[in-house]
Design an enzyme around this catalytic site. Sequence first.
Site, PDB file in Angstrom:
ATOM      1  N   GLU A   1      26.905  40.278  20.390  1.00 22.39           N
ATOM      2  CA  GLU A   1      25.769  39.645  21.066  1.00 22.39           C
ATOM      3  C   GLU A   1      25.040  38.701  20.123  1.00 22.39           C
ATOM      4  O   GLU A   1      24.480  37.687  20.547  1.00 22.39           O
ATOM      5  CB  GLU A   1      24.840  40.732  21.635  1.00 22.39           C
ATOM      6  CG  GLU A   1      25.463  41.359  22.876  1.00 22.39           C
ATOM      7  CD  GLU A   1      25.209  42.838  23.047  1.00 22.39           C
ATOM      8  OE1 GLU A   1      24.224  43.367  22.520  1.00 22.39           O
ATOM      9  OE2 GLU A   1      26.032  43.481  23.745  1.00 22.39           O
TER      10      GLU A   1
ATOM     11  N   SER B   1      32.276  50.137  25.836  1.00 19.25           N
ATOM     12  CA  SER B   1      32.369  51.050  26.981  1.00 19.25           C
ATOM     13  C   SER B   1      32.891  52.437  26.624  1.00 19.25           C
ATOM     14  O   SER B   1      33.613  53.051  27.407  1.00 19.25           O
ATOM     15  CB  SER B   1      33.209  50.417  28.103  1.00 19.25           C
ATOM     16  OG  SER B   1      32.583  49.241  28.574  1.00 19.25           O
TER      17      SER B   1
ATOM     18  N   LYS C   1      20.307  48.604  21.388  1.00 15.75           N
ATOM     19  CA  LYS C   1      20.072  47.206  21.778  1.00 15.75           C
ATOM     20  C   LYS C   1      18.595  46.994  22.140  1.00 15.75           C
ATOM     21  O   LYS C   1      17.730  47.666  21.582  1.00 15.75           O
ATOM     22  CB  LYS C   1      21.013  46.812  22.920  1.00 15.75           C
ATOM     23  CG  LYS C   1      22.479  47.116  22.567  1.00 15.75           C
ATOM     24  CD  LYS C   1      23.455  46.505  23.504  1.00 15.75           C
ATOM     25  CE  LYS C   1      24.857  46.906  23.091  1.00 15.75           C
ATOM     26  NZ  LYS C   1      25.893  46.288  23.900  1.00 15.75           N
TER      27      LYS C   1
ATOM     28  N   GLY D   1      29.852  46.675  27.383  1.00 13.99           N
ATOM     29  CA  GLY D   1      28.933  46.704  28.527  1.00 13.99           C
ATOM     30  C   GLY D   1      29.598  46.405  29.855  1.00 13.99           C
ATOM     31  O   GLY D   1      28.922  46.196  30.860  1.00 13.99           O
TER      32      GLY D   1
ATOM     33  N   GLU E   1      35.109  45.804  18.124  1.00 14.44           N
ATOM     34  CA  GLU E   1      34.510  45.790  19.459  1.00 14.44           C
ATOM     35  C   GLU E   1      35.035  44.592  20.240  1.00 14.44           C
ATOM     36  O   GLU E   1      34.484  43.484  20.127  1.00 14.44           O
ATOM     37  CB  GLU E   1      32.991  45.688  19.362  1.00 14.44           C
ATOM     38  CG  GLU E   1      32.331  46.819  18.607  1.00 14.44           C
ATOM     39  CD  GLU E   1      30.877  46.998  19.041  1.00 14.44           C
ATOM     40  OE1 GLU E   1      30.563  48.054  19.571  1.00 14.44           O
ATOM     41  OE2 GLU E   1      30.084  46.073  18.866  1.00 14.44           O
TER      42      GLU E   1
ATOM     43  N   ASN F   1      23.944  52.232  19.458  1.00 16.37           N
ATOM     44  CA  ASN F   1      23.257  50.948  19.389  1.00 16.37           C
ATOM     45  C   ASN F   1      22.390  50.827  20.639  1.00 16.37           C
ATOM     46  O   ASN F   1      22.893  50.603  21.731  1.00 16.37           O
ATOM     47  CB  ASN F   1      24.315  49.834  19.335  1.00 16.37           C
ATOM     48  CG  ASN F   1      23.710  48.450  19.395  1.00 16.37           C
ATOM     49  OD1 ASN F   1      22.489  48.291  19.371  1.00 16.37           O
ATOM     50  ND2 ASN F   1      24.559  47.442  19.492  1.00 16.37           N
TER      51      ASN F   1
ATOM     52  N   HIS G   1      27.234  41.779  15.268  1.00 15.80           N
ATOM     53  CA  HIS G   1      27.476  42.255  16.635  1.00 15.80           C
ATOM     54  C   HIS G   1      27.807  41.066  17.535  1.00 15.80           C
ATOM     55  O   HIS G   1      27.255  39.974  17.361  1.00 15.80           O
ATOM     56  CB  HIS G   1      26.249  43.012  17.159  1.00 15.80           C
ATOM     57  CG  HIS G   1      26.544  43.714  18.446  1.00 15.80           C
ATOM     58  ND1 HIS G   1      26.529  43.065  19.652  1.00 15.80           N
ATOM     59  CD2 HIS G   1      26.927  44.993  18.702  1.00 15.80           C
ATOM     60  CE1 HIS G   1      26.872  43.933  20.615  1.00 15.80           C
ATOM     61  NE2 HIS G   1      27.118  45.098  20.054  1.00 15.80           N
TER      62      HIS G   1
HETATM   63  P1  PGA Z   1      28.727  49.452  25.207  1.00 11.53           P
HETATM   64  O1  PGA Z   1      28.223  48.614  23.945  1.00 11.53           O
HETATM   65  O2  PGA Z   1      29.059  50.845  24.725  1.00 11.53           O
HETATM   66  O3  PGA Z   1      27.555  49.443  26.159  1.00 11.53           O
HETATM   67  O4  PGA Z   1      29.923  48.758  25.759  1.00 11.53           O
HETATM   68  C1  PGA Z   1      28.850  48.747  22.690  1.00 11.53           C
HETATM   69  C2  PGA Z   1      28.192  47.864  21.675  1.00 11.53           C
HETATM   70  O5  PGA Z   1      27.768  46.755  22.018  1.00 11.53           O
HETATM   71  O6  PGA Z   1      28.054  48.222  20.498  1.00 11.53           O
END
Ligand code: PGA
Length: 256
Positions: A100, A216, A11, A176, A170, A9, A98
């Site tokens: 976010e 992560s 983003k 992140g 997640e 992803n 997601h």
């Molecule tokens: P990350 O993000 O690997 O940077 O923690 C995962 C995601 O948001 O799908």
Amino acid sequence: MRKKFIAGNWKMNLDMAGARALAAGLKGKLSQSGVLERLDVAVCPPFVYLTTIAQVLGDSNIRIGAQNVYFEPQGAFTGEISAEMLKDVGCRYVIVGHSERRHVIGESDDLINQKLRAVLAGDLEAILCIGELLSEREKGKTEEVIDRQLRSGLALVEKHEMARVTIAYEPVWAIGTGKVASPEQAQQAHAFTRGILASLYDDSVSQAVRIQYGGSVKPDNAADLLKQTDVDGALVGGASLKVDDFTGIIKAGGAN
Ligand code: PGA
């Protein structure tokens, strides 16, 4: 045996040159490795780079996903993109729900369900993200959140359509932050998720649906996570932006 599925992803990152270079680098490293025959791999670039990345990846077997979609098929919805449009530019997958989008943009469970159904109606595959906030985990509400997000996300989705749904667990506190869930925490949440799928559908659906872990994931923790019985892949943010990191995770998936 469920085939592992690793998705990146991207983003709201990269520019055109960086996106091209990343896709070309992945194609170069993965095409000859044989790993793409053992597992499914996708990248999810920003909308504006989808067509270009589809061209760069060509027939490499690295597939393309979108990070979002609108549920209406067409019309006066300024700024939105439909499932049909995503299919038209070569997408196979769409991420919905997601964290976010849930927590930064404010998408509701109901909207996420409408989007998921639009993805399926548009003949695409959905990656439905679920996961608890840190405060919810601390209050012992992890399972309650998973239960609610799954049941509402999958409302009105029929059994035969579940072949085109992947779940991504997640935990929001792990996204992140560098704070990855332990393999045991991931396994526990995934097994719980599989149990809900069995109650919503049946055992055959629950055993067939792939459940990715996200939050992560890095090359050095991927193998331990992907070894867990119910961890069928990864949804990778930060580490999917670097060719070596993402290929390291994919190779860990191919070995497990
Ligand atoms: P990350 O993000 O690997 O940077 O923690 C995962 C995601 O948001 O799908």
